[in-house]
Write a protein that holds these residues in place. Sequence first.
Motif, PDB file in Angstrom:
ATOM      1  N   LEU A  96       0.371 -25.794 -36.226  1.00 55.61           N
ATOM      2  CA  LEU A  96       0.858 -24.659 -36.753  1.00 55.61           C
ATOM      3  C   LEU A  96      -0.195 -23.758 -37.522  1.00 55.61           C
ATOM      4  CD1 LEU A  96       3.705 -26.529 -39.009  1.00 55.61           C
ATOM      5  CD2 LEU A  96       3.898 -25.515 -37.104  1.00 55.61           C
ATOM      6  N   HIS A  97      -1.461 -24.007 -36.906  1.00 57.71           N
ATOM      7  CA  HIS A  97      -2.404 -23.007 -37.522  1.00 57.71           C
ATOM      8  C   HIS A  97      -2.052 -21.545 -37.722  1.00 57.71           C
ATOM      9  CE1 HIS A  97      -3.423 -23.434 -32.984  1.00 57.71           C
ATOM     10  NE2 HIS A  97      -3.948 -22.455 -33.212  1.00 57.71           N
ATOM     11  N   GLN A  98      -1.496 -20.973 -36.531  1.00 59.17           N
ATOM     12  CA  GLN A  98      -0.863 -19.651 -36.655  1.00 59.17           C
ATOM     13  C   GLN A  98      -0.010 -19.136 -37.874  1.00 59.17           C
ATOM     14  OE1 GLN A  98      -0.533 -21.322 -33.803  1.00 59.17           O
ATOM     15  NE2 GLN A  98      -1.339 -20.020 -31.987  1.00 59.17           N
ATOM     16  N   LEU A  99       0.610 -20.248 -38.421  1.00 60.21           N
ATOM     17  CA  LEU A  99       1.355 -20.039 -39.769  1.00 60.21           C
ATOM     18  C   LEU A  99       0.598 -19.843 -40.814  1.00 60.21           C
ATOM     19  CD1 LEU A  99       4.464 -22.519 -39.715  1.00 60.21           C
ATOM     20  CD2 LEU A  99       4.543 -20.086 -39.652  1.00 60.21           C
ATOM     21  N   THR A 100      -0.770 -19.925 -40.658  1.00 60.79           N
ATOM     22  CA  THR A 100      -1.507 -19.721 -41.907  1.00 60.79           C
ATOM     23  C   THR A 100      -1.933 -18.177 -42.009  1.00 60.79           C
ATOM     24  OG1 THR A 100      -3.615 -20.008 -40.725  1.00 60.79           O
ATOM     25  CG2 THR A 100      -2.802 -22.035 -41.751  1.00 60.79           C
ATOM     26  N   ARG A 101      -1.491 -17.506 -40.948  1.00 59.46           N
ATOM     27  CA  ARG A 101      -1.854 -15.875 -41.220  1.00 59.46           C
ATOM     28  C   ARG A 101      -0.472 -15.236 -40.693  1.00 59.46           C
ATOM     29  NH1 ARG A 101      -5.715 -18.808 -36.810  1.00 59.46           N
ATOM     30  NH2 ARG A 101      -4.924 -18.187 -34.819  1.00 59.46           N
ATOM     31  N   GLY A 102       0.532 -15.927 -40.474  1.00 63.03           N
ATOM     32  CA  GLY A 102       1.881 -14.944 -40.295  1.00 63.03           C
ATOM     33  C   GLY A 102       2.963 -15.984 -39.669  1.00 63.03           C
ATOM     34  N   GLN A 103       4.097 -15.491 -39.827  1.00 63.21           N
ATOM     35  CA  GLN A 103       5.261 -16.165 -39.357  1.00 63.21           C
ATOM     36  C   GLN A 103       5.682 -15.288 -37.934  1.00 63.21           C
ATOM     37  OE1 GLN A 103       7.419 -18.229 -41.456  1.00 63.21           O
ATOM     38  NE2 GLN A 103       8.079 -19.088 -39.578  1.00 63.21           N
ATOM     39  N   LEU A 104       5.364 -16.121 -36.770  1.00 61.66           N
ATOM     40  CA  LEU A 104       5.617 -15.249 -35.500  1.00 61.66           C
ATOM     41  C   LEU A 104       6.965 -15.684 -35.093  1.00 61.66           C
ATOM     42  CD1 LEU A 104       2.405 -16.393 -33.576  1.00 61.66           C
ATOM     43  CD2 LEU A 104       3.001 -14.273 -34.414  1.00 61.66           C
ATOM     44  N   GLY A 105       7.626 -16.405 -35.448  1.00 61.30           N
ATOM     45  CA  GLY A 105       8.917 -16.800 -34.774  1.00 61.30           C
ATOM     46  C   GLY A 105      10.049 -17.247 -35.971  1.00 61.30           C
ATOM     47  N   GLU A 106      10.582 -18.311 -35.593  1.00 61.32           N
ATOM     48  CA  GLU A 106      11.563 -19.216 -36.573  1.00 61.32           C
ATOM     49  C   GLU A 106      10.906 -19.674 -37.715  1.00 61.32           C
ATOM     50  OE1 GLU A 106      13.676 -21.626 -33.886  1.00 61.32           O
ATOM     51  OE2 GLU A 106      14.302 -20.385 -32.552  1.00 61.32           O
ATOM     52  N   GLU A 296      -5.261 -10.868 -41.447  1.00 63.41           N
ATOM     53  CA  GLU A 296      -4.562  -9.739 -40.982  1.00 63.41           C
ATOM     54  C   GLU A 296      -5.188  -9.772 -39.501  1.00 63.41           C
ATOM     55  OE1 GLU A 296      -3.768  -5.302 -41.519  1.00 63.41           O
ATOM     56  OE2 GLU A 296      -5.092  -6.230 -42.951  1.00 63.41           O
ATOM     57  N   GLY A 297      -6.264  -9.768 -39.314  1.00 63.32           N
ATOM     58  CA  GLY A 297      -6.770  -9.607 -37.657  1.00 63.32           C
ATOM     59  C   GLY A 297      -6.457 -10.795 -36.801  1.00 63.32           C
ATOM     60  N   ALA A 298      -6.480 -11.840 -37.109  1.00 57.50           N
ATOM     61  CA  ALA A 298      -6.051 -12.995 -36.576  1.00 57.50           C
ATOM     62  C   ALA A 298      -4.464 -12.917 -36.304  1.00 57.50           C
ATOM     63  CB  ALA A 298      -6.341 -14.356 -37.197  1.00 57.50           C
ATOM     64  N   ALA A 299      -3.675 -12.498 -37.347  1.00 56.52           N
ATOM     65  CA  ALA A 299      -2.244 -12.414 -37.189  1.00 56.52           C
ATOM     66  C   ALA A 299      -1.964 -11.302 -36.159  1.00 56.52           C
ATOM     67  CB  ALA A 299      -1.678 -11.859 -38.366  1.00 56.52           C
ATOM     68  N   GLU A 300      -2.605 -10.187 -36.173  1.00 58.45           N
ATOM     69  CA  GLU A 300      -2.252  -9.141 -35.087  1.00 58.45           C
ATOM     70  C   GLU A 300      -2.830  -9.575 -33.755  1.00 58.45           C
ATOM     71  OE1 GLU A 300      -4.228  -5.156 -35.672  1.00 58.45           O
ATOM     72  OE2 GLU A 300      -3.444  -5.213 -37.959  1.00 58.45           O
ATOM     73  N   GLU A 301      -3.717 -10.340 -33.627  1.00 56.36           N
ATOM     74  CA  GLU A 301      -4.033 -10.827 -32.411  1.00 56.36           C
ATOM     75  C   GLU A 301      -3.098 -11.870 -31.880  1.00 56.36           C
ATOM     76  OE1 GLU A 301      -6.025 -10.125 -28.960  1.00 56.36           O
ATOM     77  OE2 GLU A 301      -6.855  -9.125 -30.802  1.00 56.36           O
ATOM     78  N   ASP A 302      -2.573 -12.867 -32.718  1.00 60.95           N
ATOM     79  CA  ASP A 302      -1.693 -13.811 -32.493  1.00 60.95           C
ATOM     80  C   ASP A 302      -0.385 -13.064 -31.883  1.00 60.95           C
ATOM     81  OD1 ASP A 302      -2.911 -16.020 -33.358  1.00 60.95           O
ATOM     82  OD2 ASP A 302      -2.103 -15.952 -35.536  1.00 60.95           O
ATOM     83  N   LYS A 303       0.027 -11.932 -32.260  1.00 66.44           N
ATOM     84  CA  LYS A 303       1.122 -11.305 -31.909  1.00 66.44           C
ATOM     85  C   LYS A 303       0.966 -10.794 -30.381  1.00 66.44           C
ATOM     86  CE  LYS A 303       2.659  -9.598 -36.473  1.00 66.44           C
ATOM     87  NZ  LYS A 303       2.929  -8.632 -37.448  1.00 66.44           N
ATOM     88  N   LEU A 304      -0.254 -10.420 -30.287  1.00 69.04           N
ATOM     89  CA  LEU A 304      -0.485  -9.857 -28.742  1.00 69.04           C
ATOM     90  C   LEU A 304      -0.402 -10.916 -27.629  1.00 69.04           C
ATOM     91  CD1 LEU A 304      -3.723  -7.584 -29.376  1.00 69.04           C
ATOM     92  CD2 LEU A 304      -1.322  -6.741 -28.741  1.00 69.04           C
ATOM     93  N   SER A 305      -0.718 -12.196 -28.132  1.00 69.36           N
ATOM     94  CA  SER A 305      -0.652 -13.301 -27.296  1.00 69.36           C
ATOM     95  C   SER A 305       0.891 -13.599 -27.159  1.00 69.36           C
ATOM     96  CB  SER A 305      -1.164 -14.611 -28.009  1.00 69.36           C
ATOM     97  OG  SER A 305      -2.575 -14.402 -28.227  1.00 69.36           O
ATOM     98  N   MET A 306       1.917 -13.139 -27.658  1.00 69.79           N
ATOM     99  CA  MET A 306       3.290 -13.150 -27.232  1.00 69.79           C
ATOM    100  C   MET A 306       3.693 -12.580 -26.021  1.00 69.79           C
ATOM    101  SD  MET A 306       4.752 -12.806 -31.367  1.00 69.79           S
ATOM    102  CE  MET A 306       6.236 -13.436 -30.901  1.00 69.79           C
ATOM    103  N   ASN A 307       2.695 -11.706 -25.704  1.00 70.83           N
ATOM    104  CA  ASN A 307       3.098 -10.603 -24.635  1.00 70.83           C
ATOM    105  C   ASN A 307       3.491 -11.673 -23.301  1.00 70.83           C
ATOM    106  OD1 ASN A 307       3.858  -8.506 -22.817  1.00 70.83           O
ATOM    107  ND2 ASN A 307       2.650  -7.085 -24.333  1.00 70.83           N
ATOM    108  N   GLU A 308       4.681 -11.382 -22.484  1.00 74.92           N
ATOM    109  CA  GLU A 308       4.654 -12.030 -21.341  1.00 74.92           C
ATOM    110  C   GLU A 308       3.910 -11.364 -20.055  1.00 74.92           C
ATOM    111  OE1 GLU A 308       8.646 -12.497 -20.317  1.00 74.92           O
ATOM    112  OE2 GLU A 308       9.270 -13.615 -22.251  1.00 74.92           O
ATOM    113  N   ASN A 309       3.666 -10.000 -20.418  1.00 76.60           N
ATOM    114  CA  ASN A 309       2.853  -9.456 -19.350  1.00 76.60           C
ATOM    115  C   ASN A 309       1.399  -9.721 -19.477  1.00 76.60           C
ATOM    116  OD1 ASN A 309       1.243  -7.569 -17.677  1.00 76.60           O
ATOM    117  ND2 ASN A 309       2.628  -5.955 -18.267  1.00 76.60           N
TER     118      ASN A 309
END
Length: 526
Positions: A96-106, A296-309
């Motif tokens: 859950l380390h991504q949750l320390t910088r944002g909620q990506l999903g459920e 904030e920078g980490a959270a923005e990069e995490d969101k890019l990691s969600m891209n299927e392309n």
Amino acid sequence: MVNWNNLDTLASFQTLTNVKEVDLKAAMTGESGADRVKRYSVPMAAGMAFNYAAKKVDDDVLEALAKLAEEAQLAEKYKELYNGAVINTGEKRLVLHQLTRGQLGEKVVADGVDKREFYVEQQKKFSEFAEKVHAGEIVNAAGEKFTTVVQIGIGGSDLGPRAMYLALENWAKKNDTLKMEAKFISNVDPDDAAAVLNSVDVAHSIFVLVSKSGTTLETLTNESFVKDALKNAGLDPAKHMIAVTSETSPLAKSADYLAAFFMDDYIGGRFSSTSAVGGAVLSLAFGPDVFAQFLEGAAEEDKLSMNENILENPEMLDALIGVYERNILGYQATAVLPYSQALSRFPAHLQQLDMESNGKSVNRFGEPVNYVTGPVIFGEPGTNGQHSFYQLLHQGTNIVPLQFVGFKNSQIGTDVVIEDSTSQQKLCANVAAQIVAFACGKEDENSNKNFEGGRPSSIIIGDQLDPKALGALLAHFENKIMFQGFLWNVNSFDQEGVQLGKVLAKRVLAHDTDGALKEYSDLLNI
């Protein structure tokens, strides 16, 4: 449905083995090289970009990598992770380390607690504590403000936070946000603690003890060292120490600490820089606002990691190219080469992050794998490395893929002009030259001066290393390593390999030894 299969069982991996290898020297020469530099780039957070033009890839390789990502279900596995699946199979834990910088999903609920709310609550607690220290509301026994913070930890409790502090120290001085100097004690070698304690005024220092279990031998040993120093100075250690630990550890509610901030078993040490492990010391050093920008920078990069392309997902693409280099091209190591002195300890952090995560020879189910996994990671900042190990990188018998990091502007904003160029321009000129030199080489009749070229590299380029860029950079490598673990079908989130030595060390200290262990103990006069 997500399937966890070994890399060598995937049809797309077999296809990848048959794709023609790119002649990097030819591809990077002339106008074709210029075109590649323009085309083979993926935007990252904080205005950065991942450029892979000097990697041994072309459109055919990229197409095969995209099919591998799809068959390996990399996007789906990342979604499983951030939605709270038990990804750490070895220890049967969420990751859950991504949750320390944002909620990506459920919403993720574990142990009856909304984990995002828990991490936000801890961030608020250590932020308010830091602000009170800076405002002089929390002071030493003499009523004087604290000026230094010293972190006591080891492994992930030291390498990440130390690397992040050093990365931002000069930036903070330039931008007037350096609130307190930070120091770090990690090695159980008494010379480490002694050197740090001799460099600070203990009367004006706060010590952050970091131990999830509250039982880490090296950390508790160094805590005792620090407490003795405080007592010898006539000070009450309980007025100078805070703890970062789990809610169930013996440190959690101890009167020996000014405050305690909590982490949990769902965040591994090497992934903990964005938790209270990094948050407490970095907020004390730079202020909570700077730490928030880092998140904030980490959270923005995490969101890019969600891209299927994969061509719009820098972490997934970096991971796929790395697996191609490791498992198809047969390269054994990767050099991380930041052309930024501020990132001097970033390669050391990545050594642990990568090698502790993917240095595995069994899959997620405990079965041996029939292919190589994590590479050896090493590195130093440029241009220092150029005058050290680059000789082997350029002309050695092994080809070592390179990951450069560079910034257009320095952190300090001031410079000198020598021979018509500034220091920063000279730094950037060196990294540009190295990328082309490694890729293209140079023919010479004198074999000692001949450079074969064909040595692949990538570069992450940013405008300036600031908190947001640092957060994005950290998340890039965290997620790259995670995607590679998914491809290799290993559990990237446990570290049993560090345990055996600890067990044997305890036997030595208890004088419960025989054979070679006893002889080595005697040689060391234990």
